[in-house]
Design a protein around this motif. Structure first.
Motif, short mmCIF file in Angstrom:
data_model
loop_
_atom_site.label_atom_id
_atom_site.label_comp_id
_atom_site.label_asym_id
_atom_site.label_seq_id
_atom_site.Cartn_x
_atom_site.Cartn_y
_atom_site.Cartn_z
N THR A 1 -13.15 10.15 -0.32
CA THR A 1 -13.26 11.59 -0.59
C THR A 1 -13.04 12.41 0.68
O THR A 1 -13.00 13.64 0.61
N THR A 2 -12.90 11.75 1.83
CA THR A 2 -12.60 12.42 3.09
C THR A 2 -11.22 11.98 3.56
O THR A 2 -10.59 11.11 2.95
N ASP A 3 -10.76 12.53 4.68
CA ASP A 3 -9.45 12.14 5.20
C ASP A 3 -9.52 10.91 6.10
O ASP A 3 -8.59 10.62 6.85
N GLU A 4 -10.62 10.15 6.02
CA GLU A 4 -10.75 8.92 6.82
C GLU A 4 -9.61 7.94 6.57
O GLU A 4 -9.24 7.17 7.45
N ILE A 5 -9.06 7.97 5.37
CA ILE A 5 -8.03 7.00 4.99
C ILE A 5 -6.82 7.06 5.93
O ILE A 5 -6.20 6.05 6.25
N LEU A 6 -6.52 8.26 6.44
CA LEU A 6 -5.35 8.41 7.32
C LEU A 6 -5.59 7.84 8.72
O LEU A 6 -4.67 7.75 9.51
N GLN A 7 -6.83 7.45 9.01
CA GLN A 7 -7.10 6.76 10.27
C GLN A 7 -6.72 5.29 10.19
O GLN A 7 -6.58 4.62 11.21
N GLU A 8 -6.55 4.78 8.96
CA GLU A 8 -6.25 3.36 8.75
C GLU A 8 -4.87 3.14 8.12
O GLU A 8 -4.25 2.09 8.34
N VAL A 9 -4.41 4.10 7.34
CA VAL A 9 -3.15 3.96 6.60
C VAL A 9 -2.26 5.15 6.96
O VAL A 9 -2.68 6.30 6.84
N ALA A 10 -1.04 4.87 7.36
CA ALA A 10 -0.15 5.93 7.82
C ALA A 10 0.28 6.84 6.68
O ALA A 10 0.37 6.41 5.51
N PHE A 11 0.56 8.08 6.98
CA PHE A 11 1.05 9.07 6.03
C PHE A 11 2.34 8.57 5.37
O PHE A 11 3.25 8.09 6.04
N GLU A 12 2.39 8.66 4.04
CA GLU A 12 3.57 8.28 3.23
C GLU A 12 4.09 6.88 3.59
O GLU A 12 5.28 6.68 3.81
N SER A 13 3.19 5.90 3.61
CA SER A 13 3.58 4.53 3.96
C SER A 13 3.32 3.51 2.86
O SER A 13 3.66 2.34 3.02
N VAL A 14 2.75 3.95 1.72
CA VAL A 14 2.32 3.01 0.69
C VAL A 14 3.18 3.15 -0.56
O VAL A 14 3.52 4.26 -0.98
N ASP A 15 3.52 2.01 -1.16
CA ASP A 15 4.36 1.99 -2.36
C ASP A 15 3.56 2.10 -3.66
O ASP A 15 4.08 2.54 -4.68
N ILE A 16 2.31 1.63 -3.61
CA ILE A 16 1.50 1.64 -4.83
C ILE A 16 0.02 1.71 -4.44
O ILE A 16 -0.41 1.07 -3.49
N VAL A 17 -0.74 2.53 -5.17
CA VAL A 17 -2.18 2.63 -4.99
C VAL A 17 -2.85 2.28 -6.32
O VAL A 17 -2.40 2.73 -7.38
N THR A 18 -3.90 1.47 -6.27
CA THR A 18 -4.68 1.20 -7.48
C THR A 18 -6.03 1.88 -7.40
O THR A 18 -6.68 1.88 -6.35
N LEU A 19 -6.42 2.49 -8.51
CA LEU A 19 -7.74 3.10 -8.68
C LEU A 19 -8.33 2.47 -9.94
O LEU A 19 -8.16 3.00 -11.05
N ILE A 20 -8.98 1.35 -9.81
CA ILE A 20 -9.51 0.61 -10.95
C ILE A 20 -11.03 0.79 -10.99
O ILE A 20 -11.75 0.24 -10.15
N PHE A 21 -11.50 1.61 -11.93
CA PHE A 21 -12.93 1.94 -12.06
C PHE A 21 -13.50 2.45 -10.73
O PHE A 21 -14.54 2.00 -10.27
N VAL A 22 -12.78 3.40 -10.14
CA VAL A 22 -13.16 3.97 -8.84
C VAL A 22 -13.44 5.46 -8.96
O VAL A 22 -14.49 5.95 -8.52
N LEU A 23 -12.52 6.20 -9.56
CA LEU A 23 -12.66 7.66 -9.60
C LEU A 23 -13.95 8.06 -10.32
O LEU A 23 -14.60 9.05 -9.95
N SER A 24 -14.35 7.29 -11.32
CA SER A 24 -15.56 7.61 -12.08
C SER A 24 -16.83 7.56 -11.24
O SER A 24 -17.84 8.17 -11.60
N ALA A 25 -16.81 6.82 -10.14
CA ALA A 25 -18.00 6.68 -9.27
C ALA A 25 -18.13 7.83 -8.28
O ALA A 25 -19.10 7.88 -7.53
N ILE A 26 -17.17 8.74 -8.29
CA ILE A 26 -17.12 9.84 -7.32
C ILE A 26 -17.59 11.13 -7.99
O ILE A 26 -17.38 11.35 -9.18
#
Length: 282
Positions: free
Chosen positions: A150-175
């Motif tokens: 929910t924060t921009d921490e992800i960009l500290q580990e994964v580069a901007f526009e570098s991923v081909d596929i993201v999975t959100l499996i029973f994740v968004l509901s926990a937020i």
């Protein structure tokens, strides 16, 4: 509202039914939902649940370790992008699993797709350590890290526009619903143009939603479990609007109807999930 939201229907397995309609409630089920409104989670308690979200998930993995979830082999049936039968020359090269838990999704995929590189993150530090201690963990194939999506921490580990596929499996509901938009914006930022999000989550009127008693409802379709973790139940209208507002195109967005049957205990209960594929425009 649904027009144009489903370019294609996902392939459901023989035990599932895909639909753009949730199920009709019985009069008894309507009463159950009304009773939930008699006593809501207090604002103070709701704020405490949000503040301690990481702690509650860490305690969940402390209690259950790696025994709670089964390996999610079904994902390769439901999402052609994850299937070993796909054209590997056109297959995605980099995948990010948000909410990886103890690795029930990524480790089966690593076996099927040795040509891919995987990022995996979870809010719980304990879950991340379970992934790292898995006998199949290989730093040449996967990088796992603790992260609050929910924060921009992800960009500290994964580069901007570098991923081909993201999975959100029973994740968004926990937020918390107030953070849905920012979460999807963060996912949008790490995806390449033309890349996709694959999602499955809890659907509106799932049996788990109807089982909540008074005192567990936080807000509309958002609930507190006994262990302090939380769950939101999505309509496909809400889900589709969230992704469109975050800049995505909707490829498909449906309800998955299943039944949980236990003949020994004479149980036959309806389960409803939402499943979708959403693309970052090129």
């Amino acid at each position: 509202m649904l027009q144009g939201w489903c370019e294609t229907m996902p392939q459901c397995d023989q035990n599932s039914v895909c639909s753009t309609e949730t199920r009709a409630l019985t009069s008894e089920e309507h009463i159950k939902l009304q009773l939930q409104n008699k006593r809501l989670v207090s604002e103070h308690q709701a704020a405490k649940l949000e503040l301690n979200a990481k702690r509650y998930w860490d305690l969940f993995y402390k209690r259950n370790e790696t025994k709670f979830f089964k390996d999610r082999h079904w994902t390769v049936r439901e999402f052609e992008e994850l299937s070993i039968d796909g054209n590997k020359s056109q297959a995605p090269k980099v995948m990010l699993e948000v909410g990886c838990g103890v690795g029930n999704l990524i480790f089966p995929l690593i076996e099927e797709h040795p040509e891919m590189y995987f990022y995996a993150c979870d809010l719980s530090p304990r879950a991340v350590e379970f992934v790292k201690s898995h006998p199949s963990y290989n730093e040449n194939a996967v990088k796992v890290f603790q992260c609050d999506i929910t924060t921009d921490e992800i960009l500290q580990e994964v580069a901007f526009e570098s991923v081909d596929i993201v999975t959100l499996i029973f994740v968004l509901s926990a937020i918390h619903p107030n953070k849905f938009h920012q979460t999807l914006q963060n996912v949008f930022n790490v995806l390449k143009p033309g890349a996709v999000v694959l999602l499955r989550d809890y659907g509106l009127y799932d049996m788990a939603q109807l089982r909540f008693k008074a005192g567990h409802k936080i807000s509309e379709n958002f609930y507190m479990r006994q262990d302090g973790t939380r769950s939101y139940y999505f309509s496909i209208e809400v889900l589709g609007n969230l992704f469109v507002k975050a800049g995505f195109e909707v490829i498909n967005n449906v309800y998955i109807h299943r039944r949980t049957i236990n003949k020994k205990e004479d149980l036959d209960v309806p389960r409803i999930f939402v499943q979708g594929k959403f693309r970052k425009p090129t």
